[in-house]
Design a protein around this motif. Structure first.
Motif, PDB file in Angstrom:
ATOM      1  N   MET A  90      41.286  32.256  32.450  1.00 45.71           N
ATOM      2  CA  MET A  90      41.258  32.724  33.613  1.00 45.71           C
ATOM      3  C   MET A  90      41.737  32.247  34.798  1.00 45.71           C
ATOM      4  SD  MET A  90      37.186  34.799  33.705  1.00 45.71           S
ATOM      5  CE  MET A  90      36.564  33.829  34.988  1.00 45.71           C
ATOM      6  N   LYS A  91      41.807  33.333  35.617  1.00 46.74           N
ATOM      7  CA  LYS A  91      42.873  33.074  37.289  1.00 46.74           C
ATOM      8  C   LYS A  91      41.525  32.622  38.026  1.00 46.74           C
ATOM      9  CE  LYS A  91      45.102  35.447  38.834  1.00 46.74           C
ATOM     10  NZ  LYS A  91      46.114  36.946  39.211  1.00 46.74           N
ATOM     11  N   PRO A  92      41.566  31.740  38.581  1.00 48.24           N
ATOM     12  CA  PRO A  92      39.844  31.958  39.839  1.00 48.24           C
ATOM     13  C   PRO A  92      40.134  32.966  40.351  1.00 48.24           C
ATOM     14  CG  PRO A  92      41.829  30.573  40.363  1.00 48.24           C
ATOM     15  CD  PRO A  92      42.651  31.477  39.189  1.00 48.24           C
ATOM     16  N   LEU A  93      38.454  33.012  40.869  1.00 44.89           N
ATOM     17  CA  LEU A  93      38.969  34.422  41.790  1.00 44.89           C
ATOM     18  C   LEU A  93      39.376  34.471  43.329  1.00 44.89           C
ATOM     19  CD1 LEU A  93      35.108  35.045  40.748  1.00 44.89           C
ATOM     20  CD2 LEU A  93      36.888  36.525  39.538  1.00 44.89           C
ATOM     21  N   ASN A  94      39.834  35.234  43.633  1.00 45.51           N
ATOM     22  CA  ASN A  94      40.451  35.494  45.344  1.00 45.51           C
ATOM     23  C   ASN A  94      38.860  36.031  46.466  1.00 45.51           C
ATOM     24  OD1 ASN A  94      39.923  37.823  45.339  1.00 45.51           O
ATOM     25  ND2 ASN A  94      42.360  38.568  45.409  1.00 45.51           N
ATOM     26  N   THR A  95      39.264  35.177  47.391  1.00 46.05           N
ATOM     27  CA  THR A  95      38.046  35.508  48.230  1.00 46.05           C
ATOM     28  C   THR A  95      37.784  37.100  48.397  1.00 46.05           C
ATOM     29  OG1 THR A  95      39.386  34.170  49.874  1.00 46.05           O
ATOM     30  CG2 THR A  95      37.363  34.827  50.780  1.00 46.05           C
ATOM     31  N   LYS A  96      38.435  38.036  47.991  1.00 42.94           N
ATOM     32  CA  LYS A  96      37.611  38.915  47.866  1.00 42.94           C
ATOM     33  C   LYS A  96      37.273  39.463  46.878  1.00 42.94           C
ATOM     34  CE  LYS A  96      39.504  42.691  50.566  1.00 42.94           C
ATOM     35  NZ  LYS A  96      40.927  43.766  51.045  1.00 42.94           N
ATOM     36  N   ALA A  97      37.699  38.959  45.567  1.00 35.10           N
ATOM     37  CA  ALA A  97      37.326  38.766  44.106  1.00 35.10           C
ATOM     38  C   ALA A  97      35.051  38.432  43.900  1.00 35.10           C
ATOM     39  CB  ALA A  97      38.062  38.666  43.209  1.00 35.10           C
ATOM     40  N   LYS A  98      35.492  37.445  45.018  1.00 34.00           N
ATOM     41  CA  LYS A  98      34.402  36.882  45.409  1.00 34.00           C
ATOM     42  C   LYS A  98      33.571  37.700  45.654  1.00 34.00           C
ATOM     43  CE  LYS A  98      35.722  32.219  44.855  1.00 34.00           C
ATOM     44  NZ  LYS A  98      36.236  30.584  45.664  1.00 34.00           N
ATOM     45  N   LEU A  99      33.215  38.000  46.871  1.00 30.85           N
ATOM     46  CA  LEU A  99      32.601  39.071  47.759  1.00 30.85           C
ATOM     47  C   LEU A  99      32.464  39.558  46.581  1.00 30.85           C
ATOM     48  CD1 LEU A  99      31.709  39.593  50.486  1.00 30.85           C
ATOM     49  CD2 LEU A  99      33.406  41.176  50.750  1.00 30.85           C
ATOM     50  N   VAL A 100      33.004  40.808  45.947  1.00 28.34           N
ATOM     51  CA  VAL A 100      33.112  41.613  45.531  1.00 28.34           C
ATOM     52  C   VAL A 100      31.730  41.533  43.946  1.00 28.34           C
ATOM     53  CG1 VAL A 100      34.044  43.163  44.119  1.00 28.34           C
ATOM     54  CG2 VAL A 100      35.035  43.052  46.289  1.00 28.34           C
ATOM     55  N   ALA A 101      32.074  40.461  43.523  1.00 25.43           N
ATOM     56  CA  ALA A 101      31.692  40.073  42.671  1.00 25.43           C
ATOM     57  C   ALA A 101      30.373  39.850  42.907  1.00 25.43           C
ATOM     58  CB  ALA A 101      31.444  38.751  42.441  1.00 25.43           C
ATOM     59  N   GLY A 102      30.114  38.898  44.527  1.00 26.49           N
ATOM     60  CA  GLY A 102      28.229  38.959  44.729  1.00 26.49           C
ATOM     61  C   GLY A 102      27.986  39.677  44.671  1.00 26.49           C
ATOM     62  N   TRP A 103      28.600  41.128  45.762  1.00 30.03           N
ATOM     63  CA  TRP A 103      27.576  42.027  46.497  1.00 30.03           C
ATOM     64  C   TRP A 103      27.466  42.655  45.142  1.00 30.03           C
ATOM     65  CZ3 TRP A 103      25.444  42.988  50.760  1.00 30.03           C
ATOM     66  CH2 TRP A 103      25.400  44.640  50.824  1.00 30.03           C
ATOM     67  N   THR A 104      27.657  42.865  43.939  1.00 25.92           N
ATOM     68  CA  THR A 104      27.706  43.198  42.668  1.00 25.92           C
ATOM     69  C   THR A 104      26.426  42.551  42.069  1.00 25.92           C
ATOM     70  OG1 THR A 104      29.991  44.331  42.337  1.00 25.92           O
ATOM     71  CG2 THR A 104      28.563  44.302  40.488  1.00 25.92           C
ATOM     72  N   ILE A 105      26.998  41.405  42.131  1.00 30.46           N
ATOM     73  CA  ILE A 105      25.267  40.676  41.428  1.00 30.46           C
ATOM     74  C   ILE A 105      23.880  41.191  41.946  1.00 30.46           C
ATOM     75  CG2 ILE A 105      24.693  38.700  41.112  1.00 30.46           C
ATOM     76  CD1 ILE A 105      27.137  37.690  40.249  1.00 30.46           C
ATOM     77  N   LEU A 161      34.932  44.779  34.905  1.00 33.62           N
ATOM     78  CA  LEU A 161      35.675  45.375  35.739  1.00 33.62           C
ATOM     79  C   LEU A 161      36.314  44.596  35.835  1.00 33.62           C
ATOM     80  CD1 LEU A 161      34.816  49.182  35.360  1.00 33.62           C
ATOM     81  CD2 LEU A 161      36.419  47.977  33.582  1.00 33.62           C
ATOM     82  N   ILE A 162      35.465  43.915  37.190  1.00 36.45           N
ATOM     83  CA  ILE A 162      35.903  42.533  38.017  1.00 36.45           C
ATOM     84  C   ILE A 162      36.890  41.960  37.883  1.00 36.45           C
ATOM     85  CG2 ILE A 162      35.344  41.381  39.839  1.00 36.45           C
ATOM     86  CD1 ILE A 162      32.953  43.455  40.695  1.00 36.45           C
ATOM     87  N   LEU A 163      36.364  41.117  36.493  1.00 34.48           N
ATOM     88  CA  LEU A 163      37.112  39.919  36.421  1.00 34.48           C
ATOM     89  C   LEU A 163      38.453  40.467  35.588  1.00 34.48           C
ATOM     90  CD1 LEU A 163      34.089  37.984  34.771  1.00 34.48           C
ATOM     91  CD2 LEU A 163      35.373  37.551  36.564  1.00 34.48           C
ATOM     92  N   VAL A 164      38.027  41.707  35.081  1.00 32.18           N
ATOM     93  CA  VAL A 164      40.013  42.650  34.287  1.00 32.18           C
ATOM     94  C   VAL A 164      40.969  42.586  35.825  1.00 32.18           C
ATOM     95  CG1 VAL A 164      41.006  43.893  33.115  1.00 32.18           C
ATOM     96  CG2 VAL A 164      39.140  42.531  32.323  1.00 32.18           C
ATOM     97  N   ALA A 165      39.847  43.389  36.297  1.00 31.85           N
ATOM     98  CA  ALA A 165      40.871  43.477  37.286  1.00 31.85           C
ATOM     99  C   ALA A 165      41.325  41.503  38.687  1.00 31.85           C
ATOM    100  CB  ALA A 165      39.839  44.288  38.585  1.00 31.85           C
ATOM    101  N   ASN A 166      40.360  41.238  38.403  1.00 33.72           N
ATOM    102  CA  ASN A 166      41.443  39.907  39.387  1.00 33.72           C
ATOM    103  C   ASN A 166      42.095  39.075  37.822  1.00 33.72           C
ATOM    104  OD1 ASN A 166      41.069  37.800  41.180  1.00 33.72           O
ATOM    105  ND2 ASN A 166      40.265  36.560  39.195  1.00 33.72           N
ATOM    106  N   GLN A 167      42.041  39.584  36.740  1.00 29.15           N
ATOM    107  CA  GLN A 167      42.446  38.337  35.823  1.00 29.15           C
ATOM    108  C   GLN A 167      44.328  39.385  36.046  1.00 29.15           C
ATOM    109  OE1 GLN A 167      42.540  36.238  34.155  1.00 29.15           O
ATOM    110  NE2 GLN A 167      44.620  36.195  33.493  1.00 29.15           N
ATOM    111  N   TYR A 168      44.757  40.219  36.290  1.00 27.62           N
ATOM    112  CA  TYR A 168      45.728  41.428  36.882  1.00 27.62           C
ATOM    113  C   TYR A 168      46.479  41.558  37.735  1.00 27.62           C
ATOM    114  CZ  TYR A 168      45.253  42.507  31.490  1.00 27.62           C
ATOM    115  OH  TYR A 168      45.380  42.509  30.032  1.00 27.62           O
TER     116      TYR A 168
END
Length: 60
Positions: free
Chosen positions: A1-16, A41-48
């Protein structure tokens, strides 16, 4: 699995955060299930590579 980029971390944190607060206030497990589905869905979108960050310098 790819590491989360900055925007993905922000989106995941806000969602949690919103999932925890919404579930605690509303006491509805449907809200929790929707939050979990959103995180998946955030993890899948980050992967692709669908979540782009303005600071990403990668070119295709």
């Amino acid at each position: 699995m790819k590491p989360l980029n900055t925007k993905a971390k922000l989106v995941a944190g806000w969602t949690i955060l919103m999932t925890v607060i919404g579930t605690a206030i509303l006491h509805q497990w449907q809200f929790f299930a929707l939050g979990c589905a959103s995180l998946a869905l955030i993890l899948v979108a980050n992967q692709y590579g669908l979540i782009k960050d303005n600071t990403d310098q990668t070119k295709k």
